[in-house]
Write an enzyme that holds these catalytic residues in place. Structure first.
Site, PDB file in Angstrom:
ATOM      1  N   HIS A 243     -25.017 -16.981  19.031  1.00  0.00           N
ATOM      2  CA  HIS A 243     -25.711 -16.059  18.615  1.00  0.00           C
ATOM      3  C   HIS A 243     -24.719 -14.597  18.127  1.00  0.00           C
ATOM      4  O   HIS A 243     -24.408 -14.536  17.093  1.00  0.00           O
ATOM      5  CB  HIS A 243     -27.225 -15.586  18.849  1.00  0.00           C
ATOM      6  CG  HIS A 243     -27.978 -16.686  19.011  1.00  0.00           C
ATOM      7  ND1 HIS A 243     -28.092 -17.438  17.884  1.00  0.00           N
ATOM      8  CD2 HIS A 243     -28.619 -17.388  20.154  1.00  0.00           C
ATOM      9  CE1 HIS A 243     -29.273 -18.540  18.507  1.00  0.00           C
ATOM     10  NE2 HIS A 243     -29.312 -18.510  19.609  1.00  0.00           N
ATOM     11  N   ASP A 294     -28.851 -25.495  16.945  1.00  0.00           N
ATOM     12  CA  ASP A 294     -29.799 -24.846  17.366  1.00  0.00           C
ATOM     13  C   ASP A 294     -31.244 -25.330  17.422  1.00  0.00           C
ATOM     14  O   ASP A 294     -31.227 -26.419  18.264  1.00  0.00           O
ATOM     15  CB  ASP A 294     -29.940 -23.215  17.275  1.00  0.00           C
ATOM     16  CG  ASP A 294     -30.604 -22.309  18.447  1.00  0.00           C
ATOM     17  OD1 ASP A 294     -30.899 -23.008  19.478  1.00  0.00           O
ATOM     18  OD2 ASP A 294     -30.463 -21.329  18.076  1.00  0.00           O
TER      19      ASP A 294
HETATM   20 ZN   LIG Z   1     -30.409 -21.849  21.755  1.00  0.00          ZN
END
Ligand SMILES: [Zn+2]
Length: 417
Positions: A243, A294
């Protein structure tokens, strides 16, 4: 390393196929595929990341190893049909309900490995360590299944997983992760990181996905997550920050100097309302970017990578800010393979796109890469080969029906269908 395989080209006679290298999804939690379409209403109380996470914990509390296999196999087949040939599964559901280890401590990890084998996709099992809910926080019941008593237990599992991979003589790889600075204290992160460095393993970690994560870290250590990692010498070329949404300029610079990677997961970050990472600044600082599905909120690997540039346009309020098509191709392929320890096999997998698909039709050859990276959809994927073996044919995974039946059976068993 440049190779003829790592470009997008026309093939066939007439030239009815566009061939490109296989793409890597370097950050996946495959079981979360079951949440798709189930958390999008007010009444699901999934209004932000933290309340969405409660839904995820409820799902976790029901999972058996068979379910993990079924959900992961289906998620991997779907990814393959969008052109993904290698996955980094950031795996953190290790134990039975209440946190009791299974008689075979690797039961859940082996379910994921089996799922990838059935889907025919390359896998790096990223064994994640998780020890606590967060600074001064009580564990949620669902979280107990993630937790180990100490770092030694995690490292023993990592070694046992490497032995499994060797025994099965597969090309599967093992990497290691600290889940986050919430779930692992800094001393634990340091021990895990030192182990990874000694053993030449990739080291992944969620970093600054949420502002609350940064605030809690500041409250505990007087430093933000990336500042802790920089101060402790954790950042290096084996480090993959997942991220990096709220990294500050000096944190981005530190990661760039360390030649670290950042795995951006835009379809999930958008779904969770995480915010905008500064992808342009990351690339300028020398950070190697890659992408991941993800939470499997969506499964469009073309969108996953082009969103790095397109969302950065929204952030910057101008065009062509982070990456042109050639760079996006490298992010989706070479960089992604490297971030999961597969640099040596990048270029051995390929995707065939239909040149007459509506998303790609009538494009001159010199604009092919631009057209694919900014315009292709999974519908254009006709065939996928991993190490020469066909896993997608005519746009459909060769074992799709079986994978779908298993997926539906698990959802029914859990009362989600
Ligand atoms: Zn993750």
């Amino acid at each position: 390393m440049w190779s003829e395989k790592m470009v997008i080209r026309r093939e066939g006679n007439p030239k009815n196929h566009i061939v490109m290298p296989g793409m890597a999804s370097a950050h996946s939690h495959a079981f979360q595929r079951a949440l798709r379409g189930r958390t999008q209403r007010h009444e699901t109380r999934s209004g932000n990341f933290w309340s969405w996470r409660d839904q995820m914990f409820r799902l976790v509390s029901q999972l058996t190893p068979d379910d993990v296999f079924n959900l992961a196999r289906f998620a991997f087949c779907e990814l393959a049909m969008s052109g993904v040939t290698a996955v980094g599964e950031f795996h953190y559901v290790h134990h039975d309900v209440g946190g009791r280890p299974y008689a075979n401590r690797l039961e859940m990890s082996e379910a994921v490995i089996h799922a990838a084998q059935e889907a025919g996709i390359r896998l790096t099992l990223i064994r994640a360590a998780y020890f606590r809910a967060g600074y001064q926080q009580e564990l949620h019941e669902g979280q107990k299944r993630f937790c180990d008593a100490n770092v030694d237990e995690v490292l023993r599992d990592v070694e046992a997983l490497q032995a499994v991979a060797r025994r099965q003589n597969t090309e599967d790889r093992i990497a290691i992760a600290a889940h986050s600075i919430r779930a692992c204290q800094r001393e634990q992160v340091n021990v895990l990181s030192a182990y990874a460095r000694r053993n030449r393993l990739l080291f992944h970690m969620h970093v600054s996905e949420q502002r609350r994560e940064d605030d809690e870290c500041l409250a505990e250590y007087g430093l933000r997550p990336a500042q802790v990692l920089a101060e402790d010498g954790v950042l290096d070329e084996r480090f993959v920050a997942v991220h990096g949404t709220h990294l500050l300029p000096d944190e981005i610079a530190a990661m760039g100097r360390a030649n670290a990677s950042v795995c951006i997961c835009r379809t999930t970050e958008r779904d969770l309302g995480d915010g905008y990472p500064n992808a342009a600044a990351m690339r300028q600082a020398g950070i190697r970017l890659c992408v991941g599905a993800d939470s499997h909120a969506g499964s469009d690997s073309f969108e996953e990578v082009r969103a790095i540039e397109l969302d950065d346009r929204s952030r910057a309020e101008k065009r062509i800010v982070a990456a042109e098509a050639d760079a996006l191709l490298a992010i989706a392929t070479t960089n992604g393979y490297a971030a999961i320890g597969m640099a040596d096999v990048a270029g051995q997998d390929e995707i065939h796109l239909r040149a007459d698909d509506a998303s790609l039709a009538a494009i001159p050859t010199d604009l092919l890469t631009d057209a694919v990276m900014f315009g292709a959809t999974p519908r254009a994927v006709d065939g996928v080969k991993v190490g020469g073996k066909t896993i997608v044919e005519g746009g459909r995974h060769v074992r799709y029906d079986e994978a779908l039946r298993g997926y539906e059976a698990s959802l029914k068993r859990m009362g989600w269908l």
